[in-house]
Design a protein around this motif. Structure first.
Motif, short mmCIF file in Angstrom:
data_model
loop_
_atom_site.label_atom_id
_atom_site.label_comp_id
_atom_site.label_asym_id
_atom_site.label_seq_id
_atom_site.Cartn_x
_atom_site.Cartn_y
_atom_site.Cartn_z
N GLY A 277 46.50 -20.69 89.42
CA GLY A 277 45.67 -21.77 90.09
C GLY A 277 45.39 -21.40 91.35
O GLY A 277 44.31 -21.94 92.00
N THR A 278 45.86 -20.67 92.13
CA THR A 278 45.65 -20.02 93.53
C THR A 278 44.36 -19.61 93.44
O THR A 278 43.36 -19.75 94.30
CB THR A 278 46.67 -19.26 94.29
N ASP A 279 44.21 -18.74 92.45
CA ASP A 279 42.99 -17.95 92.23
C ASP A 279 41.75 -18.96 91.96
O ASP A 279 40.57 -18.48 92.75
CB ASP A 279 43.17 -16.61 91.26
N ALA A 280 42.02 -19.59 91.14
CA ALA A 280 40.98 -20.73 91.02
C ALA A 280 40.43 -21.60 92.33
O ALA A 280 39.46 -21.72 92.30
CB ALA A 280 41.53 -21.33 89.72
N VAL A 281 41.51 -21.71 92.92
CA VAL A 281 41.31 -22.47 94.21
C VAL A 281 40.44 -21.84 95.10
O VAL A 281 39.39 -22.41 95.48
CB VAL A 281 42.49 -23.19 94.86
N HIS A 282 40.78 -20.38 95.18
CA HIS A 282 40.26 -19.68 96.23
C HIS A 282 38.52 -19.57 95.72
O HIS A 282 37.71 -19.77 96.51
CB HIS A 282 40.97 -18.24 96.31
N ARG A 283 38.41 -19.06 94.65
CA ARG A 283 37.21 -18.96 94.17
C ARG A 283 36.42 -20.28 94.10
O ARG A 283 35.19 -20.07 94.42
CB ARG A 283 37.29 -18.33 92.64
N GLY A 284 36.90 -21.27 93.62
CA GLY A 284 36.31 -22.44 93.62
C GLY A 284 35.61 -22.93 94.88
O GLY A 284 34.38 -23.15 95.17
N PHE B 129 35.24 -30.33 96.47
CA PHE B 129 36.01 -29.32 95.93
C PHE B 129 37.48 -30.38 95.53
O PHE B 129 37.91 -30.74 96.44
CB PHE B 129 36.22 -28.14 96.77
N VAL B 130 37.90 -30.23 94.53
CA VAL B 130 38.95 -31.05 94.17
C VAL B 130 39.95 -30.06 93.65
O VAL B 130 39.84 -29.53 92.31
CB VAL B 130 38.71 -32.25 92.99
N ASP B 131 41.12 -29.74 94.16
CA ASP B 131 42.44 -29.45 93.47
C ASP B 131 43.19 -30.23 92.68
O ASP B 131 43.82 -31.26 93.15
CB ASP B 131 43.20 -28.67 94.95
N ALA B 132 43.08 -30.20 91.25
CA ALA B 132 43.65 -30.97 90.50
C ALA B 132 44.89 -30.26 89.84
O ALA B 132 45.14 -31.09 88.66
CB ALA B 132 42.37 -31.48 89.24
N THR C 223 36.05 -37.95 88.78
CA THR C 223 34.92 -37.57 88.14
C THR C 223 33.89 -36.88 88.93
O THR C 223 32.77 -36.29 88.40
CB THR C 223 34.36 -38.85 87.24
N ARG C 224 33.86 -37.21 90.42
CA ARG C 224 32.74 -37.28 91.12
C ARG C 224 33.14 -35.76 92.00
O ARG C 224 33.04 -35.67 93.31
CB ARG C 224 32.48 -38.14 92.14
N TRP C 225 33.28 -34.53 91.06
CA TRP C 225 33.68 -33.29 92.04
C TRP C 225 32.47 -32.30 91.58
O TRP C 225 31.55 -32.56 90.83
CB TRP C 225 34.65 -32.75 91.67
N SER C 226 32.19 -31.45 92.46
CA SER C 226 31.52 -30.11 92.39
C SER C 226 31.98 -28.96 91.78
O SER C 226 31.39 -28.21 90.72
CB SER C 226 30.78 -29.78 93.55
N ALA C 227 33.21 -28.77 92.21
CA ALA C 227 34.20 -27.90 91.31
C ALA C 227 35.47 -28.29 91.53
O ALA C 227 35.80 -29.13 92.63
CB ALA C 227 34.26 -26.50 92.28
N LEU C 228 36.37 -27.99 90.36
CA LEU C 228 37.79 -28.57 90.39
C LEU C 228 38.62 -27.36 89.64
O LEU C 228 38.27 -26.61 89.05
CB LEU C 228 37.59 -29.77 89.24
N ALA C 229 39.79 -27.31 90.18
CA ALA C 229 40.73 -26.34 90.05
C ALA C 229 41.95 -26.79 89.45
O ALA C 229 42.58 -27.88 89.92
CB ALA C 229 41.04 -25.26 91.07
N ALA C 230 42.60 -26.01 88.52
CA ALA C 230 43.88 -26.58 87.87
C ALA C 230 44.86 -25.08 87.57
O ALA C 230 44.27 -23.92 87.78
CB ALA C 230 43.74 -27.12 86.75
N LEU D 151 38.80 -22.77 86.66
CA LEU D 151 37.79 -23.50 87.40
C LEU D 151 36.96 -23.89 86.85
O LEU D 151 36.09 -23.13 85.92
CB LEU D 151 37.54 -22.09 88.41
N ALA D 152 36.50 -25.07 87.34
CA ALA D 152 35.26 -25.73 86.47
C ALA D 152 34.27 -26.25 87.76
O ALA D 152 34.59 -26.38 88.91
CB ALA D 152 35.77 -27.25 86.05
N VAL D 153 32.98 -25.56 87.62
CA VAL D 153 31.99 -25.79 88.50
C VAL D 153 30.70 -26.46 87.89
O VAL D 153 30.27 -26.17 86.61
CB VAL D 153 31.60 -24.49 89.18
N ARG D 154 30.32 -27.68 88.35
CA ARG D 154 29.42 -28.64 87.64
C ARG D 154 28.02 -27.55 87.87
O ARG D 154 27.88 -26.96 88.55
CB ARG D 154 29.14 -29.67 88.71
#
Lengths: 74, 372
Positions: free
Chosen positions: B75-82, B172-175, B186-193, B207-210
């Motif tokens: 999750g930390t890696d996804a947050v950093h990259r996102g 950026f949303v940390d979910a 719903t209104r994010w550009s990138a989301l991490a989990a 990591l999700a990126v629109r």
């Protein structure tokens, strides 16, 4: 002003000392605690809120250690 | 619903025990998904198939397209990259973020040197004011806004979909605390989990990126979301299976957990000089945090552990840094004597009742020693 020296003590110790010293202070008077533990910066105001006392503010002791000042209001 | 041997473990917000669906999938996928999914041979194609399947499932669960989702090392890696990847695609470098974001967000902000950073304060419940975030995002030098879906320590849901950010400033949303537990913004550009927060294996970040967002990998390597380092194919598939299973029973689990947490909140609030922290209603279903005056967080954690209950604490004495929780500090909450309880999907009513009784005993035992 009564001053408690809680240098080197970690929370909750300075808050316990504060609570113990409170009954010895007249209503309206100030009580200060000198504490270098970083948690005291948050916990002295939180203690005042929870116990219905007034948080006056933060000062520096002569050696630079933070001194938190409380007024007994009840 | 099977009851795991994790009875008494009440720290699912750090790591939920592996979901049975994840275990089954993991064992099967270990046999089939060993190869490098980038290779063209048969074993590689097999691994690629499993990985694409995992992406498709996770994407659907997050309300995204399969090509908008990638797997990271944690999750930390996804947050950093996102987060840093959104910054890297912009000319400005400032990050506007809430004061109670996860430490992985704060570390990324600290790593990205910029005069444009700004911290938005929270109220006593731990929530940002959307208009304050919007205003901070309109300042010069702001590249990205980072706001969590819900807080990992106190459970308060953030008003993510109420933000009205200026055009061109991505969100950026940390979910990590919310996925599988609450409907997502719903209104994010990138989301991490993070998969182990929902019962998937550890070591799988999402990591999700629109497609509409500009994102450039902030670390060495390819820009493709399907190549965020070496995805662990079997673990990613197991994470996807767990998420699917958790979502299928989400409303039922959330309603049960919400009710059980209310019971713990009431028991904690009934203790003298104890403050329950965070929004009592608009919150994560499975977790609650409270602080007890005159009690050490480490004493509470070890006292409860001796009685068979595993909980987390935001008190300084339990942290490697010896700094109190920045979340509690930002809310003006008491930082010592702090306990965070988070329920497993199969935590029972009996278990919660026993916990509440143990808590009352442990707190009064510790306080008896102080004479207060």
């Amino acid at each position: 002003m009564t001053e408690l020296d809680c240098r080197g003590q970690v929370c909750p110790r300075p808050i316990i000392e504060l609570a113990r010293a409170l009954p010895g202070v007249a209503i309206g008077d100030l009580l200060a605690v000198v504490a270098d533990d970083p948690a005291a910066r948050h916990d002295v105001p939180a203690w005042c809120r929870m116990r219905g006392q007034e948080y006056v503010g933060e000062e520096s002791a002569d050696d630079g250690a933070p001194r938190y000042v409380v007024r007994r209001v009840s | 619903m099977s009851v795991t041997s994790a009875r008494g473990y009440l720290d699912s917000a750090s790591a939920e025990p592996l979901h049975p669906a994840a275990r089954e999938t993991l064992l099967a996928a270990l046999e089939r998904g060993y190869a490098d999914p980038r290779r063209l041979h048969r074993a590689g194609r097999e691994a690629r198939l499993l990985l694409d399947n995992a992406r498709a499932v996770v994407a659907e669960c997050l309300g995204a397209r399969a090509d908008e989702v990638g797997f990271a090392a944690s999750g930390t890696d996804a947050v950093h990259r996102g987060l840093l990847g959104l910054v890297r695609a912009r000319s400005a470098t400032g990050i506007v973020h809430g004061a109670v974001e996860h430490s992985s967000v704060l570390h990324a902000v600290a790593w990205q040197d910029s005069p444009g950073h700004a911290v938005v304060p929270v109220d006593a419940l731990g929530r940002v004011e959307p208009a304050a975030v919007d205003a901070a995002a309109r300042r010069a030098g702001v590249a990205v806004v980072a706001l969590q879906a819900a807080n990992q320590e106190v459970g308060t849901v953030q008003p993510v979909d109420q933000l009205d950010l200026p055009d061109g400033v991505p969100l950026f949303v940390d979910a990590a605390a919310s996925v599988g537990r609450l409907p997502l913004p719903t209104r994010w550009s990138a989301l991490a989990a993070s998969a182990h927060k929902w019962g998937g294996p550890a070591g799988v970040g999402v990591l999700a990126v629109r497609r509409s967002a500009r994102w450039t990998t902030p670390f060495p390597g390819d820009d493709g979301l399907d190549q965020l380092g070496e995805a662990a194919v079997p673990a990613a598939l197991a994470a996807a299976a767990a998420l699917q299973a958790v979502l299928a029973e989400r409303e039922e689990t959330a309603a049960r957990q919400h009710r059980l947490v209310d019971r713990i909140r009431a028991a904690a609030a009934a203790l003298p000089d104890t403050e329950v922290v965070g929004d009592p209603v608009d919150r994560l279903p499975h977790l609650v945090t409270f602080s007890c005056l005159y009690v050490g967080g480490d004493e509470l954690v070890t006292g409860l552990d001796r009685r068979g209950f595993g909980v987390a604490s935001g008190s300084a004495c339990t942290a490697s840094t010896l700094e109190p929780s920045h979340v509690l500090a930002a809310m003006g909450a008491l930082t010592h004597g702090n306990v965070r309880v988070s329920l497993r999907r199969d935590t029972t009513d009996d278990e919660v009742d026993e916990f509440c009784a143990a808590l009352t005993d442990v707190v009064s035992d510790i306080r008896a020693g102080t004479g207060l």
